[in-house]
Scaffold this motif. Structure first.
Motif, PDB file in Angstrom:
ATOM      1  N   ARG A  63       3.553   7.663   7.096  1.00 27.55           N
ATOM      2  CA  ARG A  63       3.642   8.905   6.334  1.00 27.55           C
ATOM      3  C   ARG A  63       4.132  10.054   7.222  1.00 27.55           C
ATOM      4  O   ARG A  63       4.949  10.879   6.810  1.00 27.55           O
ATOM      5  CB  ARG A  63       2.285   9.247   5.735  1.00 27.55           C
ATOM      6  CG  ARG A  63       2.328  10.366   4.704  1.00 27.55           C
ATOM      7  CD  ARG A  63       0.950  10.828   4.271  1.00 27.55           C
ATOM      8  NE  ARG A  63       0.171   9.754   3.682  1.00 27.55           N
ATOM      9  CZ  ARG A  63      -0.951   9.261   4.202  1.00 27.55           C
ATOM     10  NH1 ARG A  63      -1.406   9.736   5.354  1.00 27.55           N
ATOM     11  NH2 ARG A  63      -1.610   8.314   3.591  1.00 27.55           N
TER      12      ARG A  63
ATOM     13  N   TRP B 190       8.284  -1.758  -3.705  1.00 23.73           N
ATOM     14  CA  TRP B 190       8.289  -2.459  -2.420  1.00 23.73           C
ATOM     15  C   TRP B 190       8.902  -3.836  -2.620  1.00 23.73           C
ATOM     16  O   TRP B 190       8.841  -4.402  -3.707  1.00 23.73           O
ATOM     17  CB  TRP B 190       6.900  -2.557  -1.806  1.00 23.73           C
ATOM     18  CG  TRP B 190       5.949  -3.498  -2.486  1.00 23.73           C
ATOM     19  CD1 TRP B 190       5.337  -3.322  -3.694  1.00 23.73           C
ATOM     20  CD2 TRP B 190       5.494  -4.769  -1.993  1.00 23.73           C
ATOM     21  NE1 TRP B 190       4.534  -4.390  -3.986  1.00 23.73           N
ATOM     22  CE2 TRP B 190       4.607  -5.297  -2.965  1.00 23.73           C
ATOM     23  CE3 TRP B 190       5.753  -5.497  -0.832  1.00 23.73           C
ATOM     24  CZ2 TRP B 190       3.978  -6.529  -2.807  1.00 23.73           C
ATOM     25  CZ3 TRP B 190       5.119  -6.728  -0.669  1.00 23.73           C
ATOM     26  CH2 TRP B 190       4.245  -7.234  -1.641  1.00 23.73           C
TER      27      TRP B 190
ATOM     28  N   GLY C 136       2.380   2.129  -3.357  1.00 20.62           N
ATOM     29  CA  GLY C 136       1.421   2.811  -4.213  1.00 20.62           C
ATOM     30  C   GLY C 136       1.261   4.271  -3.837  1.00 20.62           C
ATOM     31  O   GLY C 136       1.196   5.152  -4.708  1.00 20.62           O
ATOM     32  N   GLU C 137       1.199   4.545  -2.541  1.00 20.31           N
ATOM     33  CA  GLU C 137       1.020   5.923  -2.073  1.00 20.31           C
ATOM     34  C   GLU C 137       2.214   6.804  -2.437  1.00 20.31           C
ATOM     35  O   GLU C 137       2.047   7.984  -2.758  1.00 20.31           O
ATOM     36  CB  GLU C 137       0.832   5.935  -0.553  1.00 20.31           C
ATOM     37  CG  GLU C 137      -0.443   5.298  -0.090  1.00 20.31           C
ATOM     38  CD  GLU C 137      -1.310   6.262   0.718  1.00 20.31           C
ATOM     39  OE1 GLU C 137      -0.811   7.321   1.131  1.00 20.31           O
ATOM     40  OE2 GLU C 137      -2.491   5.925   0.910  1.00 20.31           O
ATOM     41  N   PHE C 138       3.412   6.251  -2.380  1.00 17.46           N
ATOM     42  CA  PHE C 138       4.632   7.019  -2.621  1.00 17.46           C
ATOM     43  C   PHE C 138       5.181   6.830  -4.043  1.00 17.46           C
ATOM     44  O   PHE C 138       6.267   7.326  -4.344  1.00 17.46           O
ATOM     45  CB  PHE C 138       5.706   6.643  -1.599  1.00 17.46           C
ATOM     46  CG  PHE C 138       5.486   7.238  -0.231  1.00 17.46           C
ATOM     47  CD1 PHE C 138       6.137   8.398   0.159  1.00 17.46           C
ATOM     48  CD2 PHE C 138       4.607   6.642   0.662  1.00 17.46           C
ATOM     49  CE1 PHE C 138       5.924   8.950   1.414  1.00 17.46           C
ATOM     50  CE2 PHE C 138       4.390   7.182   1.928  1.00 17.46           C
ATOM     51  CZ  PHE C 138       5.048   8.345   2.304  1.00 17.46           C
TER      52      PHE C 138
ATOM     53  N   ARG D 147       0.832  -1.215   0.000  1.00 21.35           N
ATOM     54  CA  ARG D 147       0.000   0.000   0.000  1.00 21.35           C
ATOM     55  C   ARG D 147       0.863   1.260   0.000  1.00 21.35           C
ATOM     56  O   ARG D 147       0.603   2.222  -0.738  1.00 21.35           O
ATOM     57  CB  ARG D 147      -0.917  -0.029   1.224  1.00 21.35           C
ATOM     58  CG  ARG D 147      -1.628   1.267   1.544  1.00 21.35           C
ATOM     59  CD  ARG D 147      -2.676   1.666   0.513  1.00 21.35           C
ATOM     60  NE  ARG D 147      -3.311   2.909   0.927  1.00 21.35           N
ATOM     61  CZ  ARG D 147      -4.337   2.958   1.785  1.00 21.35           C
ATOM     62  NH1 ARG D 147      -4.869   1.848   2.293  1.00 21.35           N
ATOM     63  NH2 ARG D 147      -4.859   4.129   2.126  1.00 21.35           N
ATOM     64  N   LEU D 148       1.912   1.268   0.801  1.00 17.54           N
ATOM     65  CA  LEU D 148       2.786   2.440   0.872  1.00 17.54           C
ATOM     66  C   LEU D 148       3.522   2.671  -0.444  1.00 17.54           C
ATOM     67  O   LEU D 148       3.712   3.818  -0.859  1.00 17.54           O
ATOM     68  CB  LEU D 148       3.791   2.269   2.014  1.00 17.54           C
ATOM     69  CG  LEU D 148       3.213   2.448   3.419  1.00 17.54           C
ATOM     70  CD1 LEU D 148       4.169   1.867   4.462  1.00 17.54           C
ATOM     71  CD2 LEU D 148       2.938   3.919   3.711  1.00 17.54           C
TER      72      LEU D 148
ATOM     73  N   VAL E  28      -0.719   3.423   7.856  1.00 16.63           N
ATOM     74  CA  VAL E  28      -0.217   4.204   6.724  1.00 16.63           C
ATOM     75  C   VAL E  28       0.010   5.645   7.145  1.00 16.63           C
ATOM     76  O   VAL E  28       1.040   6.254   6.824  1.00 16.63           O
ATOM     77  CB  VAL E  28      -1.201   4.131   5.534  1.00 16.63           C
ATOM     78  CG1 VAL E  28      -0.844   5.175   4.471  1.00 16.63           C
ATOM     79  CG2 VAL E  28      -1.197   2.742   4.922  1.00 16.63           C
ATOM     80  N   GLY E  29      -0.935   6.206   7.890  1.00 19.95           N
ATOM     81  CA  GLY E  29      -0.793   7.590   8.347  1.00 19.95           C
ATOM     82  C   GLY E  29       0.420   7.780   9.243  1.00 19.95           C
ATOM     83  O   GLY E  29       1.118   8.792   9.147  1.00 19.95           O
TER      84      GLY E  29
ATOM     85  N   GLU F 140      -5.284   2.113   7.624  1.00 20.24           N
ATOM     86  CA  GLU F 140      -5.207   3.561   7.393  1.00 20.24           C
ATOM     87  C   GLU F 140      -4.410   4.254   8.493  1.00 20.24           C
ATOM     88  O   GLU F 140      -3.642   5.186   8.223  1.00 20.24           O
ATOM     89  CB  GLU F 140      -6.617   4.165   7.304  1.00 20.24           C
ATOM     90  CG  GLU F 140      -7.450   3.659   6.136  1.00 20.24           C
ATOM     91  CD  GLU F 140      -6.769   3.881   4.793  1.00 20.24           C
ATOM     92  OE1 GLU F 140      -6.091   4.915   4.636  1.00 20.24           O
ATOM     93  OE2 GLU F 140      -6.903   3.019   3.915  1.00 20.24           O
TER      94      GLU F 140
END
Length: 345
Positions: A320, A183, A177-179, A174-175, A316-317, A313
């Protein structure tokens, strides 16, 4: 008697890029000896020792001089130029240079002071159209101008540890994808599915897992955009070895020791998510015991880690938030101090 041709170039190499390498390689091809002076660089957190290490590894025959107390201000004011000249000649004691290599106008005054030929290489930046400033601003965009050895050292490699079924894989993917980056999946799971016998692997196979994981990780580091999110590492593989075999092979122990310093950040995924009781796992009770071993090993090795709790979530937060305050090679205590000060404001 034939004069020894001795070349010199200098800079901050923050970071070393293909233009710098062209200077050094031209000097090596033309000179009997090649010297490189590496200065401190307040514009980057990459330590001088790391930057000089790049040159030593890539060019073993170069004599590298670390200028820990050298002037870091650059410019063409007469007093500043004299200061640089006197530092090289008097403070560092550089003598007998016959050719000074550069791609900047300072080549003129430094060559004159050294009594050396002014060997200017690609000053217009046509052959290698990049600068260290451009690489610092966007390493991913300019990665074709940076040697893989150097580029890997510019990436923040964050490891996610924890017992089986603690959400490491889901979080790392997931991270990424966010960044908008890469991975590293847990190679041990892939290997286990192909080679397990009665749900076990032998000690030699665990060594193979750790070695292949690192090799794949290095490839992904060269393709990553500022961050790589790594699902488990050799520390976990060593924990499996102790858990199932009561001992760790020497090669695996060495890889685990290296892993303790290899990662810029270590996150541990907590047990506060439901246990997925799949056939390849050994039960929720064993998950808790394995988690205690993971955390105990990190504490014993004095590896700082951040415990991640809550929903996906929330995790992930938290990652981040940490990455927003973190800078590679920065002192972790400075990061903690900034976080504390922000909370007081």
């Amino acid at each position: 008697m034939t004069e020894v041709k001795r070349g010199l170039t200098l800079g901050k190499f923050a970071p070393l890029h293909r233009g710098h390498q062209r200077l050094i390689e031209t000097g090596l091809a033309e000179m009997d000896e090649m010297l490189v002076i590496v200065y401190e660089a307040p514009e980057t957190t990459v330590p001088l020792a790391v930057r000089s290490g790049w040159i030593r590894v890539l060019y073993p025959t170069v004599r590298v001089i670390e200028a820990w107390d050298g002037p870091t201000e650059v410019g063409y004011a007469p007093a500043l130029m004299r200061r640089h000249e006197r530092y090289v000649i008097d403070a560092l004691g550089v003598r007998g240079v016959t050719h000074f290599y550069s791609s900047e106008p300072y080549g003129e005054h430094m060559s004159r002071a050294l009594g050396a030929a002014d060997r200017r290489i690609d000053q217009a930046r046509q052959r290698v159209p990049v600068s260290a400033r451009a690489v610092r601003a966007d390493p991913f965009r300019h990665r074709r101008y940076v040697h893989p050895l150097v580029y890997r050292d510019l990436i923040v490699n964050a490891a996610f540890l924890g017992a089986p079924s603690t959400g490491k894989t889901t979080l790392a993917e997931r991270l990424a994808g966010e960044f908008a980056t890469e991975w590293m999946p847990e190679y041990g799971r892939e290997y286990w599915e192909r080679h397990q016998v009665a749900r076990r692997l032998n000690p030699a196979q665990l060594v193979e897992i750790a070695e292949t994981h690192i090799a794949r990780e290095n490839v992904l580091l060269e393709r990553s955009n500022r961050h790589l999110f790594t699902d488990t590492n050799a520390l976990t593989t060593a924990t499996f070895a102790r858990y199932y075999h009561g001992a760790v092979e020497p090669r695996l122990a060495a890889l685990a020791e290296q892993a303790a310093a290899r990662y810029d950040l270590t996150f541990v995924c907590d047990l506060d998510i439901p246990y997925a009781d799949t056939w390849d796992r050994s039960g929720e009770c064993n998950r808790a015991a394995f988690q205690r071993q993971v955390i105990g090993d990190l504490k014993a090795r004095k590896v700082p880690f951040i415990l991640l709790r809550g929903s996906l979530e929330q995790r992930v937060g938290r990652v981040r938030e940490v990455l927003g305050r973190f800078e590679k090679y920065a002192n972790p205590l400075d990061v903690l101090e900034r976080c504390a000060n922000e909370r007081l404001v």
